[in-house]
Enzyme design. Sequence first.
Site, mmCIF file in Angstrom:
data_model
loop_
_atom_site.group_PDB
_atom_site.id
_atom_site.type_symbol
_atom_site.label_atom_id
_atom_site.label_comp_id
_atom_site.label_asym_id
_atom_site.label_seq_id
_atom_site.Cartn_x
_atom_site.Cartn_y
_atom_site.Cartn_z
ATOM 1 N N LYS A 121 53.671 56.171 73.448
ATOM 2 C CA LYS A 121 52.511 55.239 73.054
ATOM 3 C C LYS A 121 52.458 54.286 73.831
ATOM 4 O O LYS A 121 52.701 54.381 74.980
ATOM 5 C CB LYS A 121 53.059 55.073 71.458
ATOM 6 C CG LYS A 121 53.266 56.246 70.645
ATOM 7 C CD LYS A 121 54.014 56.025 69.526
ATOM 8 C CE LYS A 121 54.299 57.266 68.834
ATOM 9 N NZ LYS A 121 55.356 57.213 67.619
ATOM 10 N N ASP A 156 60.286 60.151 61.224
ATOM 11 C CA ASP A 156 59.468 60.410 60.127
ATOM 12 C C ASP A 156 59.514 61.589 59.354
ATOM 13 O O ASP A 156 59.496 61.614 58.302
ATOM 14 C CB ASP A 156 57.944 59.887 60.487
ATOM 15 C CG ASP A 156 57.505 60.850 61.525
ATOM 16 O OD1 ASP A 156 58.301 61.753 62.106
ATOM 17 O OD2 ASP A 156 56.357 60.737 62.021
#
Length: 467
Positions: A170, A206
Amino acid sequence: MAPRIEAPEFRLTKTDVVKKVEDILAPLKLSEEVQKRIREVYDEEMRIGLARNPSRKSCLQMENTYLPELPNGTEEGEYLALDLGGTNFRVILLQLEKGRVVSDEVQHYFVPEPLRVGPGSELFDFLAACIYDFLETRSKLDHKLPLGFTFSFPMTQQDLNVGILVSWTKSFNCPGVVGEDAVKMLNEAIQRRGDLEVEVVAVLNDTTGTLVQGAFLDRKCAIGLIIGTGSNACYIERVDRVEKWEGTHGDIKEVVVDIEWGAFGDNGVLDFMKTEYDQMLDKNSLLVGSFTFEKLFSGKYLGELTRLVLVKLAEEGLMFGGKIPSQLLRPGSFPTRFVSLVEQDAVLKLARPVSSESCFHELGIEHGSDDLKILQQVCFAVTERAAILLAICLSATLMRVDREECTIAVDGSLYKYHPRLHHLLEHYIIKMTPGKKFSLLLAEDGSGKGAGLIAAIANRLRTRKHS
């Protein structure tokens, strides 16, 4: 009984066009033979990924999370969670009583760019400062709180509370962190302050959080699945199959394994089923040759895959009067949300496909009624293939979990907002694992609540160990 699956009705003004369109879409249809081969490859990559000294490296990381159990309904107390995966991150306070969430407080913080690319120690000092701010505003600075850390970057785990960063992704690129333990760095930043009674007791991604959140909602849950911008899955594995486990595992019988299946096929094992559209998409992607499985269906790529098929159809003179709209030649111009909108029209069987029309209207593309019908066929073809690919791997994982009944916890934007994906997944899993009892459960916010719950589990494990 498997839910009935109906493709959109396909009647064109020019009937000779139908076969040509079907020929172009044919490579997206996976024969039973191809499906069987994908499953065999997946099973083999899982086995190699868990092996101690494999003859070759698996494209599946099969990461040992060192999480030996899931919520059992006895969770009590206050727990913090920190969810870092992008420019905005969250601090969460979870209060549990008798295995129930009685309150959860959340606060969002923004990570400025200088901290995202500056020295790693400064980033972790900033995270610690945000934890202080969160607790100070709630008058809880004197509370001794275990923290679960969702660290959504590639990492290898060496324990439940040890996560070694493999690489930044990212917009992050802090020097001095790759190869280091993110938990240790955050704990050191907390200790440097000297004014916090907080300890990071667990690290997770996650997907693991989704499994834990799912198990909190349904004790039969044994698989966690993300179908969003990207895709991944984890599941409960027998310890005796995790040959590569470092050190002793004592009396632990099961452990959560993070598959990291977004990279399934990165070593070429899926090349046999890739279409010209898949090859073109990969060639023009940011990381060529990586995230092979994700590129076949995930939210980041499903719209782009559809765009490439539409361009091919236009090139063959089957859409838009044989003229390729310039708007469609721009990569990324057909987002995945358009696929969901078109599929919604098909599911509702609207006489006038309003949502499909709105997609072309938003792009400024002139079209006829046949163009809308072909668009529905394309969106169904890419959606059905996505569901089949997911179902192949999920059915194989279900058989590996080997439980009488298993719940699959699912989260992710594509799963939540696509009008047909849930039912297609159910249909094909039932078809591939006849007689197997399973259910798909939407388990949102695994990176938040799931992290707090893992902190509770880690605290329970520690108490048990010292009792």
